[in-house]
Design an enzyme around this catalytic site. Structure first.
Site, PDB file in Angstrom:
ATOM      1  N   GLU A   1       0.843  -1.214   0.000  1.00  0.00           N
ATOM      2  CA  GLU A   1       0.000   0.000   0.000  1.00  0.00           C
ATOM      3  C   GLU A   1       0.872   1.256   0.000  1.00  0.00           C
ATOM      4  O   GLU A   1       0.558   2.249  -0.678  1.00  0.00           O
ATOM      5  CB  GLU A   1      -0.939   0.010   1.205  1.00  0.00           C
ATOM      6  CG  GLU A   1      -1.977  -1.108   1.208  1.00  0.00           C
ATOM      7  CD  GLU A   1      -2.826  -1.146  -0.049  1.00  0.00           C
ATOM      8  OE1 GLU A   1      -3.264  -0.087  -0.517  1.00  0.00           O
ATOM      9  OE2 GLU A   1      -3.043  -2.255  -0.574  1.00  0.00           O
TER      10      GLU A   1
ATOM     11  N   TRP B   1     -20.127  13.791 -18.627  1.00  0.00           N
ATOM     12  CA  TRP B   1     -20.822  12.687 -17.949  1.00  0.00           C
ATOM     13  C   TRP B   1     -22.286  13.081 -17.733  1.00  0.00           C
ATOM     14  O   TRP B   1     -22.574  14.217 -17.350  1.00  0.00           O
ATOM     15  CB  TRP B   1     -20.154  12.405 -16.607  1.00  0.00           C
ATOM     16  CG  TRP B   1     -18.714  11.983 -16.707  1.00  0.00           C
ATOM     17  CD1 TRP B   1     -17.671  12.709 -17.209  1.00  0.00           C
ATOM     18  CD2 TRP B   1     -18.155  10.721 -16.321  1.00  0.00           C
ATOM     19  NE1 TRP B   1     -16.508  11.986 -17.149  1.00  0.00           N
ATOM     20  CE2 TRP B   1     -16.769  10.757 -16.600  1.00  0.00           C
ATOM     21  CE3 TRP B   1     -18.688   9.553 -15.749  1.00  0.00           C
ATOM     22  CZ2 TRP B   1     -15.922   9.687 -16.337  1.00  0.00           C
ATOM     23  CZ3 TRP B   1     -17.835   8.494 -15.481  1.00  0.00           C
ATOM     24  CH2 TRP B   1     -16.472   8.554 -15.782  1.00  0.00           C
TER      25      TRP B   1
ATOM     26  N   ASN C   1     -10.556   2.858   3.398  1.00  0.00           N
ATOM     27  CA  ASN C   1     -10.226   2.651   1.983  1.00  0.00           C
ATOM     28  C   ASN C   1     -11.277   1.835   1.223  1.00  0.00           C
ATOM     29  O   ASN C   1     -11.635   2.169   0.094  1.00  0.00           O
ATOM     30  CB  ASN C   1      -8.859   1.969   1.854  1.00  0.00           C
ATOM     31  CG  ASN C   1      -8.476   1.753   0.409  1.00  0.00           C
ATOM     32  OD1 ASN C   1      -8.365   2.704  -0.357  1.00  0.00           O
ATOM     33  ND2 ASN C   1      -8.314   0.502   0.016  1.00  0.00           N
TER      34      ASN C   1
ATOM     35  N   TRP D   1     -16.201  12.122 -12.368  1.00  0.00           N
ATOM     36  CA  TRP D   1     -15.350  11.801 -11.210  1.00  0.00           C
ATOM     37  C   TRP D   1     -14.670  13.033 -10.631  1.00  0.00           C
ATOM     38  O   TRP D   1     -14.323  13.055  -9.448  1.00  0.00           O
ATOM     39  CB  TRP D   1     -14.316  10.733 -11.587  1.00  0.00           C
ATOM     40  CG  TRP D   1     -13.343  11.158 -12.668  1.00  0.00           C
ATOM     41  CD1 TRP D   1     -13.529  11.037 -14.005  1.00  0.00           C
ATOM     42  CD2 TRP D   1     -12.067  11.777 -12.487  1.00  0.00           C
ATOM     43  NE1 TRP D   1     -12.446  11.544 -14.687  1.00  0.00           N
ATOM     44  CE2 TRP D   1     -11.529  11.998 -13.774  1.00  0.00           C
ATOM     45  CE3 TRP D   1     -11.320  12.155 -11.379  1.00  0.00           C
ATOM     46  CZ2 TRP D   1     -10.274  12.592 -13.987  1.00  0.00           C
ATOM     47  CZ3 TRP D   1     -10.072  12.745 -11.584  1.00  0.00           C
ATOM     48  CH2 TRP D   1      -9.567  12.965 -12.875  1.00  0.00           C
TER      49      TRP D   1
ATOM     50  N   TRP E   1      -9.351   8.180  -7.611  1.00  0.00           N
ATOM     51  CA  TRP E   1     -10.569   8.503  -8.380  1.00  0.00           C
ATOM     52  C   TRP E   1     -10.491   8.012  -9.815  1.00  0.00           C
ATOM     53  O   TRP E   1     -11.477   7.505 -10.358  1.00  0.00           O
ATOM     54  CB  TRP E   1     -10.854  10.015  -8.320  1.00  0.00           C
ATOM     55  CG  TRP E   1     -11.679  10.299  -7.107  1.00  0.00           C
ATOM     56  CD1 TRP E   1     -11.223  10.707  -5.884  1.00  0.00           C
ATOM     57  CD2 TRP E   1     -13.094  10.095  -6.968  1.00  0.00           C
ATOM     58  NE1 TRP E   1     -12.274  10.773  -4.997  1.00  0.00           N
ATOM     59  CE2 TRP E   1     -13.425  10.410  -5.628  1.00  0.00           C
ATOM     60  CE3 TRP E   1     -14.111   9.683  -7.821  1.00  0.00           C
ATOM     61  CZ2 TRP E   1     -14.737  10.329  -5.143  1.00  0.00           C
ATOM     62  CZ3 TRP E   1     -15.418   9.603  -7.343  1.00  0.00           C
ATOM     63  CH2 TRP E   1     -15.717   9.919  -6.026  1.00  0.00           C
TER      64      TRP E   1
HETATM   65  P1  FAD Z   1      -3.150   1.938   5.503  1.00  0.00           P
HETATM   66  O1  FAD Z   1      -3.997   0.862   4.946  1.00  0.00           O
HETATM   67  O2  FAD Z   1      -2.587   1.733   6.854  1.00  0.00           O
HETATM   68  O3  FAD Z   1      -1.942   2.158   4.461  1.00  0.00           O
HETATM   69  C1  FAD Z   1      -0.720   2.799   4.837  1.00  0.00           C
HETATM   70  C2  FAD Z   1      -0.473   4.004   3.966  1.00  0.00           C
HETATM   71  O4  FAD Z   1      -0.300   3.602   2.615  1.00  0.00           O
HETATM   72  C3  FAD Z   1      -1.600   5.008   3.952  1.00  0.00           C
HETATM   73  O5  FAD Z   1      -1.536   5.859   5.072  1.00  0.00           O
HETATM   74  C4  FAD Z   1      -1.363   5.725   2.632  1.00  0.00           C
HETATM   75  O6  FAD Z   1      -0.369   6.712   2.749  1.00  0.00           O
HETATM   76  C5  FAD Z   1      -0.841   4.606   1.746  1.00  0.00           C
HETATM   77  N1  FAD Z   1      -1.941   4.012   0.977  1.00  0.00           N
HETATM   78  C6  FAD Z   1      -2.783   3.034   1.365  1.00  0.00           C
HETATM   79  N2  FAD Z   1      -3.628   2.716   0.375  1.00  0.00           N
HETATM   80  C7  FAD Z   1      -3.326   3.527  -0.660  1.00  0.00           C
HETATM   81  C8  FAD Z   1      -3.844   3.673  -1.979  1.00  0.00           C
HETATM   82  N3  FAD Z   1      -4.849   2.922  -2.445  1.00  0.00           N
HETATM   83  N4  FAD Z   1      -3.314   4.636  -2.751  1.00  0.00           N
HETATM   84  C9  FAD Z   1      -2.293   5.404  -2.321  1.00  0.00           C
HETATM   85  N5  FAD Z   1      -1.749   5.304  -1.090  1.00  0.00           N
HETATM   86  C10 FAD Z   1      -2.256   4.365  -0.276  1.00  0.00           C
HETATM   87  N6  FAD Z   1      -4.993   8.308   0.275  1.00  0.00           N
HETATM   88  C11 FAD Z   1      -4.446   9.458   0.719  1.00  0.00           C
HETATM   89  O7  FAD Z   1      -3.462   9.418   1.471  1.00  0.00           O
HETATM   90  N7  FAD Z   1      -4.956  10.664   0.338  1.00  0.00           N
HETATM   91  C12 FAD Z   1      -6.029  10.785  -0.486  1.00  0.00           C
HETATM   92  O8  FAD Z   1      -6.439  11.901  -0.818  1.00  0.00           O
HETATM   93  C13 FAD Z   1      -6.644   9.574  -0.941  1.00  0.00           C
HETATM   94  N8  FAD Z   1      -7.751   9.608  -1.732  1.00  0.00           N
HETATM   95  C14 FAD Z   1      -8.316   8.442  -2.165  1.00  0.00           C
HETATM   96  C15 FAD Z   1      -9.431   8.485  -3.022  1.00  0.00           C
HETATM   97  C16 FAD Z   1     -10.017   7.311  -3.480  1.00  0.00           C
HETATM   98  C17 FAD Z   1     -11.213   7.377  -4.411  1.00  0.00           C
HETATM   99  C18 FAD Z   1      -9.488   6.061  -3.090  1.00  0.00           C
HETATM  100  C19 FAD Z   1     -10.115   4.785  -3.562  1.00  0.00           C
HETATM  101  C20 FAD Z   1      -8.372   6.002  -2.255  1.00  0.00           C
HETATM  102  C21 FAD Z   1      -7.775   7.177  -1.790  1.00  0.00           C
HETATM  103  N9  FAD Z   1      -6.641   7.147  -0.937  1.00  0.00           N
HETATM  104  C22 FAD Z   1      -6.075   8.325  -0.530  1.00  0.00           C
HETATM  105  C23 FAD Z   1      -5.977   5.868  -0.611  1.00  0.00           C
HETATM  106  C24 FAD Z   1      -6.435   5.171   0.685  1.00  0.00           C
HETATM  107  O9  FAD Z   1      -7.821   5.108   0.764  1.00  0.00           O
HETATM  108  C25 FAD Z   1      -5.898   5.857   1.957  1.00  0.00           C
HETATM  109  O10 FAD Z   1      -4.515   6.105   1.832  1.00  0.00           O
HETATM  110  C26 FAD Z   1      -6.104   4.969   3.176  1.00  0.00           C
HETATM  111  O11 FAD Z   1      -7.469   4.699   3.353  1.00  0.00           O
HETATM  112  C27 FAD Z   1      -5.535   5.654   4.402  1.00  0.00           C
HETATM  113  O12 FAD Z   1      -5.784   4.907   5.551  1.00  0.00           O
HETATM  114  P2  FAD Z   1      -4.594   4.303   6.394  1.00  0.00           P
HETATM  115  O13 FAD Z   1      -3.587   5.362   6.691  1.00  0.00           O
HETATM  116  O14 FAD Z   1      -5.181   3.587   7.554  1.00  0.00           O
HETATM  117  O15 FAD Z   1      -3.947   3.299   5.356  1.00  0.00           O
END
Ligand code: FAD
Length: 453
Positions: A264, A295, A330, A348, A371
């Site tokens: 991640e 859209w 997420n 979007w 997105w």
């Molecule tokens: P954990 O699951 O603990 O993951 C650790 C770290 O990995 C996160 O803190 C984050 O920095 C990174 N990470 C995890 N999943 C993703 C992912 N899919 N893409 C990129 N990085 C990831 N994340 C953001 O930090 N900022 C946003 O603006 C953002 N917008 C999103 C919009 C959409 C539509 C989607 C589907 C995902 C988005 N994410 C975003 C990714 C993800 O949802 C979040 O990073 C995550 O939910 C953060 O929770 P956590 O710190 O507990 O993550």
């Protein structure tokens, strides 16, 4: 005199710019430049701005213990920053500036202008990499191009990471400079519950997460506190990904490189690297040039989605979690984004902007990537025909409806499966809206529309 310019790196640990400046033995000051109008221009959450200020105050106190005075200056937008940094250098007879690099187009432009102005004034500029696992541009295909598919990118990334990762830099020790009195704290109005202020608390959160959680098992269930919740701190650099990796390696050894959590973190690097390679993404252009540009989804659907009143409980729970806490799980980000862009066929960009306006972890690259992934318009995106069914996803990932009950309290008395899709009588009794779309018909409409565009 050295000047360390803090930006998206509000920490002492693994901060190469700060460490390098202090290592010179010269007196060192620090500066942070608030740019309120730039945050507004980027459509960022007002609470994110307050969160940054709270962490700046904390940083200020900790730097004072190292003998470093942090001044907070204000410029309305990035264009005004070079003059502010130049004035700060002149005021304190600064000869060397230190900062950690940023990689998005507006930030690069700002930094180049600062470098030019200071070079003309005879001031040395020293820059460092620290905010991502690897500097963007490191992982490329044989022909030098950027990978457009995540898995091969990740495989090559891990190879490089194994070779290049180093122990994070420790918090620098007091350098024997005269102890500085911290400047008075700036006013802060941060009021979202559940978030800590200060780097040490964030390190404790990281350690607790790694010690206590089975990420692989728990990460998809929004009612479980099964993910790290570090994203807001990573977004503003109170902690960096390299430090997260170092802790994961300490706990799990080399297998952490191949673990789901580090994967991640690599997604975060991937989206940043994409934006670095394709600066048009930072201007919100669609990655797939042939993707639909207009859209059909209407403003009423968008309004219901934003308000958490779509009549689909898991979607409404997610949208209300976002506005109430500044964060969304997420799995539910994926569901709500797919719902808006695929089932409602709303552009979007509207969803991207609404997330950015409310997320504490709002991050240009990850939000844009998420997105575009969800709306089938991006790089390595979910295919258009993969449309999440909100009800079956809800049954699978919130089986006892605990997440829904927390954020949609009007449904909290419903028993069993009906929490995922109440009948009309139950909706009326609970004061909960009818579904804004008919799932089956909307799914078919989306398939037809995407196919013809
Ligand atoms: P954990 O699951 O603990 O993951 C650790 C770290 O990995 C996160 O803190 C984050 O920095 C990174 N990470 C995890 N999943 C993703 C992912 N899919 N893409 C990129 N990085 C990831 N994340 C953001 O930090 N900022 C946003 O603006 C953002 N917008 C999103 C919009 C959409 C539509 C989607 C589907 C995902 C988005 N994410 C975003 C990714 C993800 O949802 C979040 O990073 C995550 O939910 C953060 O929770 P956590 O710190 O507990 O993550």
């Amino acid at each position: 005199m050295n000047l360390v310019w803090f930006r998206n790196d509000l920490r002492l640990a693994d901060n190469p710019a700060l460490s390098a400046a202090l290592k010179t033995g010269r007196p060192t000051r620090a500066v942070f430049v608030l740019t309120p109008e730039q945050h507004a221009l980027h459509g960022e959450a007002p609470q994110k701005f307050e969160f940054i200020k709270a962490h700046v105050n904390n940083l200020c106190q900790r730097l004072a213990k190292l003998g470093v005075v942090l001044s907070v200056r204000q410029a309305s937008v990035f264009a005004d920053v070079p003059a502010v940094i130049q004035a700060c250098c002149a005021e304190h007879q600064v000869t060397e500036l230190y900062y950690n690099e940023a990689y998005w187009v507006n930030e690069i432009d700002r930094d180049q202008k600062v470098n030019t102005v200071l070079s003309e004034a005879g001031i040395g500029v020293h820059t460092f990499h620290s905010e991502y696992l690897l500097p963007p541009g490191t992982v490329r295909k044989q022909d030098g191009g950027m990978y457009h598919v995540f898995t091969p990118y990740k495989n090559k990334f891990i190879e490089q990471l194994k070779e290049r990762h180093a122990q994070p830099l420790p918090v620098p020790a007091y350098q024997g400079q005269e102890l500085a009195a911290a400047e008075p704290p700036i006013d802060v109005d941060f009021n979202l519950p559940g978030w800590v202020i200060g780097e040490q608390s964030v390190h404790a959160q990281l350690k607790d997460f790694l010690a206590d959680h089975d990420y692989q098992q728990e990460r998809d269930y929004p009612a479980i506190d099964g993910t790290s919740r570090l994203s807001p701190y990573l977004a503003i650099g109170v902690i960096n990904a390299r430090l997260c990796l170092a802790h994961a390696l300490k706990k799990e050894g080399e297998q952490a490189f191949h673990g789901t959590w580090v994967s991640e973190l690599i997604w975060r690097d991937f989206y940043n690297d994409l934006m670095y390679e394709y600066p048009r993404l930072a201007k919100h252009q669609t990655f797939k040039q042939e993707a639909p540009q207009s859209w059909p989804g209407d403003g009423e659907l968008l309004a219901a989605w934003k308000a958490g009143k779509t009549g689909f409980p898991i979607i409404d729970a997610g949208m209300r979690q976002l506005t109430k806490t500044g964060w969304m799980h997420n799995r539910v980000r994926m569901l709500t984004a797919s719902f808006l862009s695929k089932l409602c066929l709303v552009d979007w960009h509207s969803g991207e902007a609404h997330f950015m306006a409310n997320l504490l972890d709002g991050d240009l690259a990850s939000n844009n990537g998420g997105w575009q992934w969800s709306s089938a318009t991006g790089c390595d995106a979910a295919p258009y025909f993969r449309i999440f069914n909100p009800t079956t996803q809800s049954e699978k990932f919130d089986p006892d409806g605990r997440y829904i009950r927390e954020f949609v309290p009007e449904l909290s008395e419903l028993q069993g499966k009906s929490i995922h899709n109440p009948d009309n009588g139950q909706r009326q009794q609970c004061g909960y809206p009818l579904p804004v779309i008919d799932y089956k018909a909307a799914r078919q409409q989306a398939l037809d529309w995407f196919k013809s565009h």
